[in-house]
Design a protein around this motif. Structure first.
Motif, mmCIF file in Angstrom:
data_model
loop_
_atom_site.group_PDB
_atom_site.id
_atom_site.type_symbol
_atom_site.label_atom_id
_atom_site.label_comp_id
_atom_site.label_asym_id
_atom_site.label_seq_id
_atom_site.Cartn_x
_atom_site.Cartn_y
_atom_site.Cartn_z
ATOM 1 N N ALA A 83 0.881 -1.166 0.000
ATOM 2 C CA ALA A 83 0.000 0.000 0.000
ATOM 3 C C ALA A 83 0.918 1.214 0.000
ATOM 4 O O ALA A 83 1.998 1.183 0.595
ATOM 5 C CB ALA A 83 -0.891 0.003 1.240
ATOM 6 N N ALA A 84 0.500 2.279 -0.684
ATOM 7 C CA ALA A 84 1.317 3.492 -0.790
ATOM 8 C C ALA A 84 0.552 4.672 -0.208
ATOM 9 O O ALA A 84 -0.674 4.761 -0.337
ATOM 10 C CB ALA A 84 1.669 3.765 -2.243
ATOM 11 N N ARG A 85 1.306 5.572 0.396
ATOM 12 C CA ARG A 85 0.701 6.792 0.943
ATOM 13 C C ARG A 85 0.301 7.702 -0.222
ATOM 14 O O ARG A 85 1.034 7.832 -1.208
ATOM 15 C CB ARG A 85 1.695 7.510 1.852
ATOM 16 C CG ARG A 85 1.087 8.707 2.567
ATOM 17 C CD ARG A 85 2.047 9.381 3.518
ATOM 18 N NE ARG A 85 3.205 9.879 2.790
ATOM 19 C CZ ARG A 85 4.456 9.600 3.094
ATOM 20 N NH1 ARG A 85 4.732 8.804 4.109
ATOM 21 N NH2 ARG A 85 5.449 10.098 2.393
ATOM 22 N N ASP A 123 5.797 9.741 -4.425
ATOM 23 C CA ASP A 123 6.317 9.474 -5.767
ATOM 24 C C ASP A 123 6.534 7.965 -5.886
ATOM 25 O O ASP A 123 7.527 7.428 -5.414
ATOM 26 C CB ASP A 123 7.628 10.232 -5.970
ATOM 27 C CG ASP A 123 8.275 9.975 -7.317
ATOM 28 O OD1 ASP A 123 7.757 9.152 -8.109
ATOM 29 O OD2 ASP A 123 9.321 10.595 -7.581
ATOM 30 N N LEU A 124 5.570 7.276 -6.526
ATOM 31 C CA LEU A 124 5.605 5.810 -6.594
ATOM 32 C C LEU A 124 6.866 5.294 -7.268
ATOM 33 O O LEU A 124 7.454 4.303 -6.831
ATOM 34 C CB LEU A 124 4.378 5.275 -7.330
ATOM 35 C CG LEU A 124 3.074 5.333 -6.557
ATOM 36 C CD1 LEU A 124 1.922 4.874 -7.432
ATOM 37 C CD2 LEU A 124 3.153 4.492 -5.309
ATOM 38 N N ALA A 181 11.416 2.111 -6.394
ATOM 39 C CA ALA A 181 12.817 1.875 -6.783
ATOM 40 C C ALA A 181 13.678 1.700 -5.532
ATOM 41 O O ALA A 181 14.539 0.816 -5.472
ATOM 42 C CB ALA A 181 13.342 3.029 -7.634
ATOM 43 N N ARG A 182 13.443 2.533 -4.520
ATOM 44 C CA ARG A 182 14.206 2.407 -3.259
ATOM 45 C C ARG A 182 13.897 1.061 -2.587
ATOM 46 O O ARG A 182 14.799 0.367 -2.127
ATOM 47 C CB ARG A 182 13.873 3.551 -2.315
ATOM 48 C CG ARG A 182 14.576 3.443 -0.977
ATOM 49 C CD ARG A 182 14.562 4.757 -0.208
ATOM 50 N NE ARG A 182 14.997 4.617 1.155
ATOM 51 C CZ ARG A 182 16.228 4.376 1.543
ATOM 52 N NH1 ARG A 182 17.182 4.236 0.660
ATOM 53 N NH2 ARG A 182 16.532 4.280 2.838
#
Length: 191
Positions: free
Chosen positions: A133-135, A139-140, A145-146
């Motif tokens: 899940a992303a906030r 920046d997706l 990538a990280r």
């Protein structure tokens, strides 16, 4: 990458869900009383502290973490639940997957949901499939990538398993709650 179904516990429950419920403090009556769920919780408890420490370490984790994670692997694993990391050396797939979920959780803006590791031949490299899940607003491209770099580093350096690829699927988003503003746009005064 095809996602293979994970065999449930003997009681029919998914061990990853039991772990998530234990971490969130939301165990249901069955999970609190079932010996199979209890064994899964015990595995989570043994892995929680070492995995949290590993996630907090820099991208070049020390070799000693491999020993801690390997030592935390549950005895009696079936062969399909093991990753071959060298001659006569094995790592429990559930332990490795939990460790990599904790690594992804340390990336600001992402929360790991599920992880699946598939080994490509005996002692070969692995492919890692993650759902996250992303906030909202993150920046997706940058955070995924990280996360990929961290998983590759943790896989090879910490777990002793070279990572051939990392597939990350964003399946949900969340929004951080905003603090209510007080007078003149400042923070709300404490009661």
């Amino acid at each position: 990458m095809a996602v293979e179904q994970v065999e449930p516990l003997a009681c029919g429950r998914d061990a990853a869900e039991v772990w998530e419920h234990a971490a969130a403090g939301t165990l249901d009556e069955h999970e609190r009383s079932c010996p199979y769920c209890g064994s899964a919780r015990a595995g989570h408890d043994r892995l929680g502290a070492p995995a949290a420490r590993m996630a907090a370490e820099p991208l070049r984790p020390p070799p000693s973490v491999l020993e801690r994670v390997t030592g935390a692997a549950v005895a009696g694993l079936r062969p399909h639940e093991l990753l071959e990391i060298g001659p006569d050396a094995w790592l429990g797939r559930p332990a490795a997957e939990a460790a990599l979920r904790h690594v992804v959780d340390s990336v600001d803006g992402l929360r790991a949901r599920h992880c699946r590791i598939e080994q490509q031949g005996p002692a070969g490299p692995v492919r890692v499939g993650l759902t996250v899940a992303a906030r909202v607003g993150v920046d997706l491209r940058s955070v995924t990538a990280r996360a990929r770099r961290m998983v590759v580093t943790a896989g090879a350096g910490t777990l002793g398993v070279p990572v051939a690829g990392v597939d990350i699927h964003v399946e949900d988003v969340w929004e951080e709650p905003t603090a209510p503003a007080g007078p003149a746009g400042g923070p709300e005064p404490a009661p």
